[in-house]
Enzyme design. Sequence first.
Site, PDB file in Angstrom:
ATOM      1  N   GLN A  34       1.145  16.653 -29.108  1.00 44.88           N
ATOM      2  CA  GLN A  34       0.180  17.363 -29.955  1.00 44.88           C
ATOM      3  C   GLN A  34      -0.779  16.381 -30.628  1.00 44.88           C
ATOM      4  O   GLN A  34      -0.417  15.245 -30.943  1.00 44.88           O
ATOM      5  CB  GLN A  34       0.902  18.218 -31.000  1.00 44.88           C
ATOM      6  CG  GLN A  34       1.703  17.449 -32.023  1.00 44.88           C
ATOM      7  CD  GLN A  34       2.444  18.366 -32.998  1.00 44.88           C
ATOM      8  OE1 GLN A  34       2.491  19.583 -32.832  1.00 44.88           O
ATOM      9  NE2 GLN A  34       3.043  17.781 -34.025  1.00 44.88           N
ATOM     10  N   HIS A  61       5.760  16.434 -29.526  1.00 41.81           N
ATOM     11  CA  HIS A  61       6.306  17.660 -30.117  1.00 41.81           C
ATOM     12  C   HIS A  61       7.715  17.896 -29.591  1.00 41.81           C
ATOM     13  O   HIS A  61       8.622  18.202 -30.354  1.00 41.81           O
ATOM     14  CB  HIS A  61       5.409  18.863 -29.813  1.00 41.81           C
ATOM     15  CG  HIS A  61       5.863  20.122 -30.495  1.00 41.81           C
ATOM     16  ND1 HIS A  61       5.131  21.289 -30.495  1.00 41.81           N
ATOM     17  CD2 HIS A  61       6.991  20.422 -31.188  1.00 41.81           C
ATOM     18  CE1 HIS A  61       5.780  22.230 -31.178  1.00 41.81           C
ATOM     19  NE2 HIS A  61       6.924  21.737 -31.589  1.00 41.81           N
ATOM     20  N   GLU A 115      14.664  19.710 -32.809  1.00 35.69           N
ATOM     21  CA  GLU A 115      14.351  19.566 -31.388  1.00 35.69           C
ATOM     22  C   GLU A 115      15.620  19.302 -30.565  1.00 35.69           C
ATOM     23  O   GLU A 115      15.776  19.832 -29.461  1.00 35.69           O
ATOM     24  CB  GLU A 115      13.329  18.442 -31.174  1.00 35.69           C
ATOM     25  CG  GLU A 115      11.939  18.771 -31.700  1.00 35.69           C
ATOM     26  CD  GLU A 115      11.324  19.985 -31.000  1.00 35.69           C
ATOM     27  OE1 GLU A 115      11.381  20.045 -29.760  1.00 35.69           O
ATOM     28  OE2 GLU A 115      10.803  20.870 -31.703  1.00 35.69           O
ATOM     29  N   HIS A 119      16.636  22.264 -28.136  1.00 37.32           N
ATOM     30  CA  HIS A 119      16.255  21.922 -26.763  1.00 37.32           C
ATOM     31  C   HIS A 119      17.140  20.845 -26.138  1.00 37.32           C
ATOM     32  O   HIS A 119      17.552  20.952 -24.985  1.00 37.32           O
ATOM     33  CB  HIS A 119      14.793  21.461 -26.721  1.00 37.32           C
ATOM     34  CG  HIS A 119      13.820  22.465 -27.219  1.00 37.32           C
ATOM     35  ND1 HIS A 119      13.483  23.593 -26.508  1.00 37.32           N
ATOM     36  CD2 HIS A 119      13.093  22.524 -28.380  1.00 37.32           C
ATOM     37  CE1 HIS A 119      12.593  24.308 -27.191  1.00 37.32           C
ATOM     38  NE2 HIS A 119      12.352  23.679 -28.328  1.00 37.32           N
TER      39      HIS A 119
END
Length: 226
Positions: A34, A61, A115, A119
Site C-alpha cells: 500500500q 499490507h 496479519e 492470514h
Amino acid sequence: MKSKVSILIQLLLLQYLSVLSVSEDFDFFYFVLQWPGSYCDSQQSCCYPTSGKPEADFGIHGLWPNYNDGSYPSNCDPNNPFKQSEISDLISNLQRNWPTLACPSGNGIQFWSHEWDKHGTCSESVLHQHDYFASALNLKQQANLLQALSNTGIEADGGSYSLSSIKAAVKQSTGFAPFIECNQDSSGNSQLYQVYLCVDISASNFMDCPIFPSSKCPSHIQFPSF
C-alpha cells in the site's frame, strides 16, 4: 489392549493429517503493498507509528493465502497465535517496510499480530511465523515498486497517471501483471492505493494471478505525495 492403543494412534494420525491437509489447502498468495500517501490522504486520515513517520515508499499490507476462485481461508489456527519473540530479529526491518498507519499510533505489533492470526496461520504448513514475515520482506525487496514506477516517469508528485501505464510499469519490473486498487482522497479523487501481486505457495516467486479482486479504478488516477 494393544489393538485399542493401535486404533487410537491411527485415529490421532488421521486427525493430524486432516488438519495438515486443511492448512495446506490454498492455491496462491496475494502479496499486497500500500502507498502511505493514499492511506493518509483520505477521510479516515492516519496516525504515524510510534517509531516516526515511515519512509515515502510502499509498505507491506499483507501476504494472504487465496483460492483460485477468489475466496480465501482465514484464522486457521487459533492455537498458534502471534509471538513477538519469534520475529525479534526482524522488528526494525518490519517497522521500515511493514509500518502501521492506523490510529491511534502503535508500534506495529497489533498490525503484524492481526496479519499472522488471520492470514499467516493459514500458510503455516509451508511457512512458520518467522518465515512468513521474512518472506514478505524479501518479496517487497524483489518488487521494488517505487523504483519500478519511477523508471517509467511515474512519480509520487500528486499528478494524474493512466492506470494502464502504472500496470505496465509494474509488469515490466516484476514480469507479471498486478491488480491496482484505488481509494479516494478527502476531495473524492481516485488515487493509487494498493498493488496486488500473486505469489506461489512457497512465498518465493511472483506468478500470473489466477483471479483478480473485483473492484475497479478509473482510467486515470492520482499518485499523491507522502
